[in-house]
Every structure is written in C-alpha cells, then in structure tokens.
Design an enzyme around this catalytic site. Structure first.
Site, PDB file in Angstrom:
ATOM      1  N   CYS A  13       0.591  -1.398  -0.130  1.00 32.01           N
ATOM      2  CA  CYS A  13      -0.024   0.137   0.298  1.00 32.01           C
ATOM      3  C   CYS A  13       0.956   1.147  -0.038  1.00 32.01           C
ATOM      4  O   CYS A  13       2.045   1.083   0.086  1.00 32.01           O
ATOM      5  CB  CYS A  13      -0.917   0.230   1.271  1.00 32.01           C
ATOM      6  SG  CYS A  13      -0.144   0.211   2.425  1.00 32.01           S
ATOM      7  N   CYS A  16       3.718   1.632   2.207  1.00 33.73           N
ATOM      8  CA  CYS A  16       5.048   0.985   1.878  1.00 33.73           C
ATOM      9  C   CYS A  16       5.956   1.987   0.959  1.00 33.73           C
ATOM     10  O   CYS A  16       6.938   2.023   1.013  1.00 33.73           O
ATOM     11  CB  CYS A  16       4.838  -0.228   0.988  1.00 33.73           C
ATOM     12  SG  CYS A  16       3.892  -1.264   2.143  1.00 33.73           S
ATOM     13  N   ASP A 433       3.780  31.538 -30.280  1.00 32.60           N
ATOM     14  CA  ASP A 433       4.849  32.242 -31.088  1.00 32.60           C
ATOM     15  C   ASP A 433       3.973  32.053 -32.665  1.00 32.60           C
ATOM     16  O   ASP A 433       3.246  31.518 -32.758  1.00 32.60           O
ATOM     17  CB  ASP A 433       5.866  31.046 -31.040  1.00 32.60           C
ATOM     18  CG  ASP A 433       7.155  31.703 -32.045  1.00 32.60           C
ATOM     19  OD1 ASP A 433       7.643  32.666 -32.056  1.00 32.60           O
ATOM     20  OD2 ASP A 433       7.391  30.582 -32.952  1.00 32.60           O
TER      21      ASP A 433
HETATM   22  N1  LIG Z   1      18.093  35.583 -42.320  1.00 24.58           N
HETATM   23  C1  LIG Z   1      17.230  36.649 -42.195  1.00 24.58           C
HETATM   24  N2  LIG Z   1      17.143  37.284 -43.613  1.00 24.58           N
HETATM   25  C2  LIG Z   1      15.988  38.130 -43.494  1.00 24.58           C
HETATM   26  N3  LIG Z   1      15.593  38.743 -42.627  1.00 24.58           N
HETATM   27  C3  LIG Z   1      15.805  38.332 -41.293  1.00 24.58           C
HETATM   28  C4  LIG Z   1      16.655  37.311 -41.255  1.00 24.58           C
HETATM   29  N4  LIG Z   1      16.776  36.982 -39.907  1.00 24.58           N
HETATM   30  C5  LIG Z   1      15.878  37.768 -39.125  1.00 24.58           C
HETATM   31  N5  LIG Z   1      15.417  38.591 -40.067  1.00 24.58           N
HETATM   32  C6  LIG Z   1      14.294  39.776 -40.017  1.00 24.58           C
HETATM   33  O1  LIG Z   1      14.334  39.947 -38.679  1.00 24.58           O
HETATM   34  C7  LIG Z   1      12.913  39.693 -38.184  1.00 24.58           C
HETATM   35  C8  LIG Z   1      12.966  39.375 -36.656  1.00 24.58           C
HETATM   36  O2  LIG Z   1      13.563  37.857 -36.726  1.00 24.58           O
HETATM   37  P1  LIG Z   1      13.304  36.815 -35.551  1.00 24.58           P
HETATM   38  O3  LIG Z   1      13.906  35.605 -35.976  1.00 24.58           O
HETATM   39  O4  LIG Z   1      13.464  37.481 -34.408  1.00 24.58           O
HETATM   40  O5  LIG Z   1      11.899  36.469 -35.660  1.00 24.58           O
HETATM   41  P2  LIG Z   1      11.010  35.568 -36.575  1.00 24.58           P
HETATM   42  O6  LIG Z   1      11.559  34.293 -36.935  1.00 24.58           O
HETATM   43  O7  LIG Z   1      10.688  36.384 -38.097  1.00 24.58           O
HETATM   44  O8  LIG Z   1       9.577  35.633 -35.861  1.00 24.58           O
HETATM   45  P3  LIG Z   1       9.042  34.848 -34.889  1.00 24.58           P
HETATM   46  O9  LIG Z   1       9.364  35.273 -33.313  1.00 24.58           O
HETATM   47  O10 LIG Z   1       7.504  34.736 -34.765  1.00 24.58           O
HETATM   48  O11 LIG Z   1       9.637  33.469 -34.778  1.00 24.58           O
HETATM   49  C9  LIG Z   1      12.549  38.856 -39.166  1.00 24.58           C
HETATM   50  O12 LIG Z   1      11.117  39.005 -39.344  1.00 24.58           O
HETATM   51  C10 LIG Z   1      13.148  39.406 -40.507  1.00 24.58           C
HETATM   52  O13 LIG Z   1      12.321  40.626 -40.930  1.00 24.58           O
HETATM   53 CU   LIG Z   2      -4.805  -1.320   2.317  1.00 20.26          CU
HETATM   54 MG   LIG Z   3      11.666  32.484 -35.401  1.00 22.59          MG
END
Ligand SMILES: Nc1ncnc2c1ncn2[C@@H]1O[C@H](COP(=O)(O)OP(=O)(O)OP(=O)(O)O)[C@@H](O)[C@H]1O
Ligand SMILES: [Cu+]
Ligand SMILES: [Mg+2]
Length: 754
Positions: A13, A16, A433
């Site tokens: 039980c 234990c 997200d």
């Molecule tokens: N490799 C990339 N090329 C072009 N733009 C970029 C790149 N990385 C980031 N960005 C720009 O920066 C912004 C923010 O990027 P971040 O990774 O923070 O968010 P996300 O991935 O767009 O959105 P979430 O937060 O919803 O995942 C993007 O929306 C984009 O405009």
């Molecule tokens: Cu018991």
């Molecule tokens: Mg992202």
C-alpha cells in the site's frame, strides 16, 4: 549526477511507498527520490561519487522490499510484467475462492444465532467453535499469509503499513476467539456470552483479497496506453540487401537499410523516402487525422500506415531511437512521476498507520473501561484497524495520472510529467509564437522589387548576392530567399563566396560579397544603420498590411531592394485560437516580426494582444512580464529558438514537426503541428485533475468517515455499530472504486469546442 529507475517489489500500500522513499532518501549521496505506488517504480537521482546502485538497493532491502534494475527493453519488461501479473492473479484467485467458501460456511453456521431464530434442520454443528477454528486457521495463515508476512517484515524494520493494520485486526479477532474456544468459562463466569469471531477474521481476509484481485485487474488496465502504443509496431520489414528482397524481423533492420513499403502496409522503422511516393496515415503517432503526402526526401515514421502508393525508404532510426520508442519512454516516465497534488495524500499516509493504531488502542480502552464490554471493545477495535487502511489514498493520484498521460499520447499530446499535466489546468494566458506555430513555418518569397524599378538589369545580380549571404543563415526566411533566387534563375551551385558573415539577432544577416557589404533585414535595422529607405516605403507598408514579412537588401549602406515573404497560416490556427478564447483564456501573440505584419496576422486569427519586434533573447522576459501580472502563462513555440521562453513559462508547449519528438525540454509536446492540440491538452488536464479530486474525496471519505463510525461513535445515539465485516468490505472496495474511477478517464475525448 546519475538518475535511474528501479522496479520495486513487495509493496502492499501507499505507506510502503512512503517507507521506501524514506529509506532511499537516507542513503548519503541520494539527491532526489520518487516512489510511485501505482507503477511500482522508484526514480532515483544520486551522486555516483558518494553512493552506488547497490547501496540504494541494499537500503530498499533493509526496509523489507526489493528493488531491481530493469535491463529489459520496454517491450520485454512489459511482457514479463504481464506474465507475472497473470500468475499473481491466478494465485490470488485461488485464495479468494478458498477464503470465500470457508467464509460462507462460517457465516451459515452463525446465521441462526445472529438472527436470533431457530431454523429446523439447520446444520448447527457448523457453529461448533472447534470446527470454526479448524476452518479459519488455513484461511488466516495460507490465504492471508501475505498480510502476516508483510506485517512481520515491517515490524522487524520498525515500521508499519497496511499489512500491520490487517494483521492486527484479523489477528485480534482470531486470538480472542481461540481464547474463548479454550476457556469459555472465563466469560460465562462474568455473565458474558462466549462468542467467537472466526468468521469476521475469515470474511475480512476474503474481502481484502477479493478487493486486491479487482484492484490488480483494474491497475493492469491503467497502462493500456503503453501496450497499445507498443502494439503499433510492425513485426517485419521488407529489406533490400544485395539486390534481394528479404523479410526480416524488426530487430535485424539496421540504419541505412533500404526498405520497401507496399500499399496498406505498416512502415516498420523511421526513415527517409528515397523512391516513389504515397500518402501515409500518421494518426496513431501524431494524432493528426488527415493522411500526409510523402515524396522522396521526406521523413516517414515507424508504425504509421502507408495508404495507396508504394515507396522505398532508407532506415534512419531503429530500436529505441525511433519516434515510437521515444514516445513510449516519455509516456512511461510521465506515468511514473508524481503530481504536486499528491503531496498532501503522501503526508497523510506517512502518519496514517501509527495514528490509526493509536485510535484503535484508544477505542479498545474506552469501550472496555467505560462500558466494560470486551465484545464491543474488540469489534470496534478490529473495525477501526480494518477500515482505516490508507491504500485508496495512495492510488488516488497516480492511477489518474497514468490514464491521463496515456490518453494524451493517444491524442498526439506528450506530457513530460505529472506536474506539467497538473499545471496545465490553471493556465490563464497562452502566448503563441507566430512563425511555425500559428503559421506553417514554410515562408515563401512572394514579392521582390528593386529601388530602380522593374527595368533594373541588376535585379538578378542583387538576388544572387542576397542568396549568397542568406545561404549561410539557418533562419527559415533565409531558406525562402535562397529558394526564390533559384526559381528566378540564380544558379545555387555557383553562388559567390561570402566573407565576414554575421547573423544579427532579430534583425537580419550581413556579409561581404566580392568586397561589397550586403545587409538583409528589417526596416528597423536599416533605420538604425542610417540607411535611407524612402523609395519603397509605401510598398513595404502595403505588403506588411497583407501579413507579409519584409526584408530590405542593402548594398554598401544603400537600400537596393525589398523582399516580401509570406508564411501561410495553419489551417487549424483560427479555429484553435477561437476555442481557447471560448475557454476563457487570453491568447497573446509573440513574434520577432514587425508590428504591422504581426497585427495583420493577429487580425486574421482573432488575437487581440500582440508583442511584436521582440528579439529572441527577450522572449523569456516578455513571459516573465506577463507572469508578473499574476497570470499563469503557457508558451507555445516550435521549441528550437524559443527554448528559454518555453522554460520560463509555467507550461511550455512545443510543437513537434512530426519526427522531432525528442523535444523533452518542454512540458508538453504536440506531435502534430495542429494547435487544436493545445485545447485538448488543457481539457485533458482539467479532466485529469477533476478525476484526481474525486478520487481523493472517495479515498478520504472512506477513512475520515469510516474511522469514527467503526470506533462506535454512533452507537450511543443510534445503536449503530459498523461490523468488522462491513469495514472489510468498505476498505476492500475503496481501492477498487478509486481505480475504477480513474479508468473512467479512458473515455476522455477531445470535445468539440471547435
Ligand atoms: N536571415 C534573415 N533574412 C532576412 N531577414 C531576417 C533574417 N533573420 C531575421 N530577419 C528579420 O528579422 C526579423 C526578426 O527575426 P526573428 O528571428 O527574431 O523573428 P521571426 O522568426 O521572424 O518571428 P518569430 O518570432 O515569430 O519566430 C524577421 O521578421 C526578419 O524581418
Ligand atoms: Cu490497504
Ligand atoms: Mg522564429
């Protein structure tokens, strides 16, 4: 720090379980220990510099139990467990039958006297005390052996448990009866009836064994989910080796094998399609009802079912690495974990047995001294001892948790532990997200313009430079840009080399191509770099209003082009957000994307509160902010770059991508990307907690109301006395009722707040 799971034996039980926990805890070097009565497992975390497994096992042995390390695979262990359980049940059933038959005979013997009537022709010889003694003895010492052995073991380890109570209760009735049988005149001399209570002892044992039989049977069903999951496994695989097709047992498949799957067949292991295409029903693993298309390069999951096409795939994960095996392991771990709600019950059971023995002694003393009635004193004492066993209390929480987590797995929801399942029902705010959670996470470039207009000869050159830089980035947007460039005729294989590549978190990327600085990223970033972006501002705003993400391409500090990227919403998003809001939850969107795009998406799915332009490293701080408003916050993310935020949230929910179930960092994982899973997870949590509360109520009621009644509190008022036999029945069925109630959770189905 090492952690391990031990299989326990000899528990009868919850007290234990408590004893074992204390014993292991006292081993120096043990950091944390959890003993689960329902799964008969101990999970121990210890420092292997200070102690070892043997020491821990010895401590358990010293406490009178057995702990084994299981080297078997889940499947083998389960099979063995099943076998053991069956053998145990058979032995138990024999004892139940023997004790019941003798119990009935003894009751028949006392019936006329109990009813106070004379039935002509009734076999009165059955009432002879010596015959009763002869019949009762094997029941106590053979059928009831486990109670006495267990009680003795506990006694020699200076502890007490359910066995102690049962042994004391039935033993007292038995010994008293023997005394009366041997020296009836001692009682008659005092003007008392020389009654014997063999039948009470026998019937109590019969009832307890019967209760245990039903309880074991029901407990076997609480882990059905695991068995069902393992049953999904295919038995053989058709493997191509040296040009030959062989049907091999699953154990012989190795990573890299090419496996053929025909229409309607089960996919044996995880892998990647290399030839052919088909649709696959993945519902058994992901909970996603719609079959998924599979083409070369795409991953397939073992145990899912191929529909119409046929294809070949290369095995990538086998044995305990497969998605299914990992799911099984996760569910097992979760089932063995303890919910915080159980703490109270644990504390109570820790004190229960000694307190009950004290109450029993008090009962005897009071009845004997104040009423001078040995018979009543004995009956009440036995009643208290029998009804008070806390075993139902020990089963109340873990059985519900077992069924609840299993039910989750069935619906594609993996719950890390009991605590996560419990916390989910208190969630008030859900932060989602954007990218990959609300949206499909497969962005594609839909628009592209250069500042010089459509007649620009540089259009392709610019795109080539952008692709060259983006190729170095892991961001999903980068992938989209590279793809787009390729579709516009940029040769992916001969992109120029990039120097000084740098990813600027939350803003974009930069690098040098042929000595020229290329920067791709947000408008905000361009502003902060002092780059002029007037020319295409109206386009940018228009695209963002259409829920597109935008990124500038700047070369040597001058804006040259603008990209519009769209990431379609998941089909389930709008419906799921609506359902969550209908449940009274606030849904908040969190994204690194710009305000306008975020607002446009929020509008589409019906979210009213958004946090946009949040850098990945600030996401956790945003969650904290919401928590400081006094809210219980859940965060839903894809689990990769959102890990700190998932950890900060009260409940971190990660969206699996079908094959990535190893996302153990989060509290809850939705295997399919369907957001409706959040709704289901919360409903399941609520249903499980409600079930646990009912169980705790049942369990407490039996004990709390039962003890005073058994002690005879109602006797002075109504002349009511709980016969020890009724006490035995109540006690035996308290566990059964608790486990049966937990099994009702199996009927849970995600109901339609759609
Ligand atoms: N490799 C990339 N090329 C072009 N733009 C970029 C790149 N990385 C980031 N960005 C720009 O920066 C912004 C923010 O990027 P971040 O990774 O923070 O968010 P996300 O991935 O767009 O959105 P979430 O937060 O919803 O995942 C993007 O929306 C984009 O405009
Ligand atoms: Cu018991
Ligand atoms: Mg992202």
């Amino acid at each position: 720090m090492t952690s391990t799971t031990l299989k326990l034996k000899g528990m009868s039980c919850a007290s234990c379980a408590n004893n074992i926990e204390t014993a292991i805890q006292q081993v120096p070097g043990v950091n944390r220990v959890q003993v689960n009565f329902a799964t008969e497992q101990a999970s121990v975390e210890y420092d292997n510099r200070d102690t070892n497994l043997e020491a821990i096992q010895q401590a358990v042995a010293d406490a009178g139990y057995e702990a084994r390390e299981s080297e078997l695979t889940t499947g083998e262990a389960d099979e063995q467990e099943q076998k053991e359980r069956k053998a145990q049940q058979r032995a138990l059933l024999t004892k139940v039958i023997v004790s019941s038959v003798i119990g009935i005979v003894l009751i028949l013997g006392t019936l006329p006297i109990m009813l106070g009537i004379n039935i002509p022709g009734w076999p009165m010889f059955l009432h002879h005390p010596w015959l009763q003694l002869v019949l009762a003895t094997p029941v106590l010492f053979w059928c009831g052996q486990s109670f006495y052995v267990g009680a003795w073991k506990a006694f020699t380890h200076r502890s007490a448990n359910m066995n102690t109570l049962v042994a004391l209760g039935t033993g007292a009735a038995y010994l008293y009866s023997i005394f009366v049988t041997l020296f009836p005149y001692v009682l008659t001399a005092q003007g008392l009836a020389p009654d014997v209570y063999y039948e009470a002892a026998v019937v109590i044992i019969a009832l307890l064994l019967l209760g245990r039989y039903f309880e074991n049977r029901a407990r076997g069903q609480t882990s059905d989910a695991i068995r069902q999951l393992m049953g999904l496994q295919a038995n053989t695989a058709r493997v191509v080796r040296q040009g030959e097709e062989l049907d091999l047992p699953l154990q012989e498949v190795v990573v890299g094998d090419i496996i053929i799957v025909r229409p309607g067949e089960k996919i044996p292991v995880d892998g990647e399609v290399v030839e052919g295409s088909s649709t696959v029903d993945e519902s058994m693993v992901t909970g996603e009802p719609v079959p998924v298309k599979k083409a070369p390069g795409e991953e397939v999951i073992g145990a899912t079912i191929n529909k119409t096409g046929s294809f070949r795939f290369k095995a990538s994960r086998i044995g305990k690495d497969t998605v299914l095996a990992q799911i099984v392991q996760l569910v097992k771990d979760a089932q063995g974990s303890k919910a915080p709600i159980q703490k109270l019950a644990d504390q109570v059971t820790g004190w229960f047995v000694p307190v009950v023995i004290a109450i029993a002694i008090l009962t005897f003393v009071l009845w004997f001294i104040f009423m001078g009635n040995t018979t009543l004193a004995l009956l009440t004492t036995v009643g208290v001892l029998i009804i008070a066993c806390p075993c139902a209390l020990g089963l109340a929480t873990p059985t519900s948790i077992m069924v609840g987590t299993g039910k989750g797995a069935e619906n594609g929801i993996l719950i890390k532990d009991a605590e996560s399942l419990e916390r989910a029902h208190r969630i008030q705010t859900i932060v989602v997200d954007k990218t990959g959670t609300l949206t499909q996470g497969k962005p594609t470039v839909t628009d592209y313009l250069t500042v010089r207009g459509t007649a620009d000869r540089n259009e392709i050159r610019l795109l080539q430079m952008a692709a060259a830089v983006e190729r170095n980035s892991e961001h999903p947007l980068a992938e989209a840009v590279v793809q787009y460039a390729a579709s516009q005729g940029v040769d992916k294989k001969s992109l120029p080399a990039v120097q000084d590549f740098d990813a600027v978190t939350g803003n974009g990327v930069q690098g040098r191509v042929n000595g020229r600085l290329v920067q791709i990223g947000t408008d905000r970033w361009m502003q902060s770099l002092g780059i002029q972006t007037e020319s295409l501002q109206s386009r940018r705003q228009a695209w963002e209003a259409a829920a597109k993400t935008t990124a500038w391409i700047a070369v040597d500090g001058k804006a040259e082009g603008l990209i519009g990227i769209s990431d379609a919403l998941k089909e389930s998003s709008t419906r799921a957000v609506g359902a969550l809001q209908k449940m009274g939850l606030e849904v908040v969107m969190l994204t690194g994307d710009n305000q306008q795009t975020a607002e446009a998406i929020a509008q589409e799915v019906g979210i009213r509160r958004i946090f946009a332009e949040v850098r990945p490293d600030q996401k956790a701080a945003q969650i904290k902010q919401l928590q400081s408003e006094g809210k219980q916050v859940a965060m839903v993310g894809d689990g990769i770059n959102d890990a700190p935020a998932l950890a900060q949230a009260d409940v971190g929910i990660s969206i699996g991508t079908g094959t990535d179930v190893a996302i153990a960092a989060s509290d809850i994982t939705l295997i399919s990307g369907d957001l409706q899973g959040i709704v289901t997870a919360i409903q399941l949590s609520k249903a499980t907690i409600a079930n646990i509360r009912q169980n705790l109520f049942f369990a407490f009621i039996y004990n709390v109301a039962g003890i005073p009644i058994a002690a005879g509190i109602l006797y002075p008022f109504f002349g009511w006395l709980l016969s020890p036999i009724i006490a035995g029945a109540a006690m035996a069925f308290s566990s059964v009722s608790v486990v049966s109630n937990a099994l009702r959770l199996r009927n849970f189905s995600p109901n339609g707040v759609r």
